[in-house]
Design an enzyme around this catalytic site. Structure first.
Site, PDB file in Angstrom:
ATOM      1  N   ARG A 104      -0.327  -4.952   3.797  1.00 44.51           N
ATOM      2  CA  ARG A 104       0.847  -5.763   3.483  1.00 44.51           C
ATOM      3  C   ARG A 104       1.782  -5.732   4.682  1.00 44.51           C
ATOM      4  NH1 ARG A 104       5.022  -4.627  -1.428  1.00 44.51           N
ATOM      5  NH2 ARG A 104       5.597  -2.934  -0.067  1.00 44.51           N
ATOM      6  N   THR A 108       7.278  -9.415   5.887  1.00 39.71           N
ATOM      7  CA  THR A 108       7.144 -10.550   4.956  1.00 39.71           C
ATOM      8  C   THR A 108       6.641 -10.121   3.578  1.00 39.71           C
ATOM      9  OG1 THR A 108       4.840 -10.953   5.542  1.00 39.71           O
ATOM     10  CG2 THR A 108       6.512 -12.020   6.924  1.00 39.71           C
ATOM     11  N   ASP A 202       4.619   5.325  -0.664  1.00 38.46           N
ATOM     12  CA  ASP A 202       3.495   4.591  -0.093  1.00 38.46           C
ATOM     13  C   ASP A 202       2.197   5.326  -0.443  1.00 38.46           C
ATOM     14  OD1 ASP A 202       1.416   3.775   1.790  1.00 38.46           O
ATOM     15  OD2 ASP A 202       3.014   2.576   2.697  1.00 38.46           O
ATOM     16  N   ASP A 205      -0.302   6.139   2.487  1.00 39.35           N
ATOM     17  CA  ASP A 205       0.187   7.203   3.370  1.00 39.35           C
ATOM     18  C   ASP A 205       0.107   8.568   2.689  1.00 39.35           C
ATOM     19  OD1 ASP A 205       0.660   5.420   5.375  1.00 39.35           O
ATOM     20  OD2 ASP A 205       2.822   5.296   5.058  1.00 39.35           O
TER      21      ASP A 205
HETATM   22  O1  PRP Z   1       1.528  -5.780  -4.631  1.00 40.00           O
HETATM   23  P1  PRP Z   1       1.801  -5.778  -3.162  1.00 40.00           P
HETATM   24  O2  PRP Z   1       3.212  -6.185  -2.838  1.00 40.00           O
HETATM   25  O3  PRP Z   1       0.808  -6.582  -2.394  1.00 40.00           O
HETATM   26  O4  PRP Z   1       1.753  -4.270  -2.675  1.00 40.00           O
HETATM   27  C1  PRP Z   1       0.737  -3.387  -3.041  1.00 40.00           C
HETATM   28  C2  PRP Z   1      -0.185  -3.088  -1.912  1.00 40.00           C
HETATM   29  O5  PRP Z   1       0.491  -2.330  -0.896  1.00 40.00           O
HETATM   30  C3  PRP Z   1      -0.228  -1.119  -0.655  1.00 40.00           C
HETATM   31  O6  PRP Z   1      -1.149  -1.262   0.365  1.00 40.00           O
HETATM   32  P2  PRP Z   1      -0.721  -1.246   1.920  1.00 40.00           P
HETATM   33  O7  PRP Z   1      -0.453  -2.633   2.401  1.00 40.00           O
HETATM   34  O8  PRP Z   1       0.363  -0.250   2.112  1.00 40.00           O
HETATM   35  O9  PRP Z   1      -2.052  -0.785   2.644  1.00 40.00           O
HETATM   36  P3  PRP Z   1      -2.735   0.663   2.632  1.00 40.00           P
HETATM   37  O10 PRP Z   1      -3.418   0.798   1.328  1.00 40.00           O
HETATM   38  O11 PRP Z   1      -3.664   0.604   3.789  1.00 40.00           O
HETATM   39  O12 PRP Z   1      -1.653   1.696   2.829  1.00 40.00           O
HETATM   40  C4  PRP Z   1      -0.916  -0.862  -1.966  1.00 40.00           C
HETATM   41  O13 PRP Z   1      -1.979   0.029  -1.873  1.00 40.00           O
HETATM   42  C5  PRP Z   1      -1.324  -2.237  -2.398  1.00 40.00           C
HETATM   43  O14 PRP Z   1      -2.540  -2.671  -1.828  1.00 40.00           O
HETATM   44  O1  URA Z   2       5.768   1.162  -3.849  1.00 34.97           O
HETATM   45  C1  URA Z   2       4.816   0.719  -3.188  1.00 34.97           C
HETATM   46  C2  URA Z   2       4.659  -0.659  -2.935  1.00 34.97           C
HETATM   47  C3  URA Z   2       3.584  -1.069  -2.206  1.00 34.97           C
HETATM   48  N1  URA Z   2       2.709  -0.168  -1.739  1.00 34.97           N
HETATM   49  C4  URA Z   2       2.856   1.158  -1.972  1.00 34.97           C
HETATM   50  O2  URA Z   2       2.027   1.973  -1.525  1.00 34.97           O
HETATM   51  N2  URA Z   2       3.914   1.569  -2.676  1.00 34.97           N
HETATM   52 MG    MG Z   3       0.230   1.728   2.299  1.00 36.19          MG
END
Ligand code: PRP
Ligand code: URA
Ligand code: MG
Length: 211
Positions: A104, A108, A202, A205
């Site tokens: 994400r 944006t 997150d 992370d």
């Molecule tokens: O509903 P949304 O607004 O799309 O947000 C949720 C997304 O954000 C996080 O992933 P992230 O982009 O942080 O990637 P990661 O899993 O690699 O940390 C989470 O694991 C979801 O995939």
């Molecule tokens: O709260 C949140 C939102 C998006 N992605 C995450 O990992 N945590």
């Molecule tokens: Mg993430």
């Protein structure tokens, strides 16, 4: 219309509370996400169809039940969805695994797809899409769309997360009404950075020890 279920089993609620705590480290976080995922798999699989099968026990011939429906594929949305795979395969060991990589954009909040690798027979399977967080819903919707573009049907998709924001649930249900959604927690809202409040931070992370 698909289901929307908050899985409020006491063990799941207790474990989710533990990993919301910001002082919990990577090892405990990862282990507990796995445990919650196993418990969730039990509920997500509750409506799997059964058929009669004749067997012979040491005592008598008998008609009993066995799974009859489509075979399962578990589809983690990378990275954080990976944390839910092992917990689910503990209960559904024959499931095939497909991967949808997405991040994400921090400004944006729009998702970007960077990797897709799915089983060849994906259209014939019951799909469990897993990602700990459903925030704006953008990532879940892009994953569902990626599967639909490859011939999968909404009716065969279940999306399972640990924490959902009302905004994300609404968006996914409006766009893809036939996809079932399961969450362990339905939280209050999103903050200005697109994080779920109170959430757990997150998820990627915290699972992988980055940032
Ligand atoms: O509903 P949304 O607004 O799309 O947000 C949720 C997304 O954000 C996080 O992933 P992230 O982009 O942080 O990637 P990661 O899993 O690699 O940390 C989470 O694991 C979801 O995939
Ligand atoms: O709260 C949140 C939102 C998006 N992605 C995450 O990992 N945590
Ligand atoms: Mg993430």
């Amino acid at each position: 219309m698909g289901k929307f279920e908050v899985i409020d089993h006491p063990l799941i609620q207790h474990k989710l509370t533990m990993i919301r705590d910001k002082n919990v480290g990577t090892k405990f976080f990862r282990e507990t996400v796995k445990e919650i995922s196993t418990l969730m798999a039990y509920e997500v699989a509750r409506d799997m169809p059964l058929k009669d099968v004749e067997i012979e026990t040491p005592i008598a011939k008998t008609t009993q039940k066995e799974l009859a429906g489509k075979k399962v594929a578990i589809i983690p949305i990378l990275r954080a969805g990976l944390g839910m795979v092992d917990g689910m395969t503990d209960l559904i060991p024959a499931a095939k695994i497909g991967f949808i990589g997405m991040y994400r954009d921090e400004e944006t909040l729009k998702p970007h797809e960077y990797f897709v690798k799915l089983p060849n027979d994906i259209t014939e399977r019951q799909l469990f899409i897993v990602d700990p967080m459903l925030a704006t819903g953008g990532s879940a919707m892009m994953a569902i769309e990626a599967l639909k573009n490859r011939g999968c049907q909404e009716q065969n998709m279940k999306f399972a997360c640990l924490v959902a924001a009302p905004e994300g649930v609404k968006a996914v249900r409006e766009a893809y009404p036939d996809v079932d959604i399961y969450t362990a927690g339905l939280d209050d809202r999103l903050n200005e950075d697109g994080y779920i409040v109170p959430g757990l931070g997150d998820a990627g992370d915290r699972l992988f020890g980055t940032k």
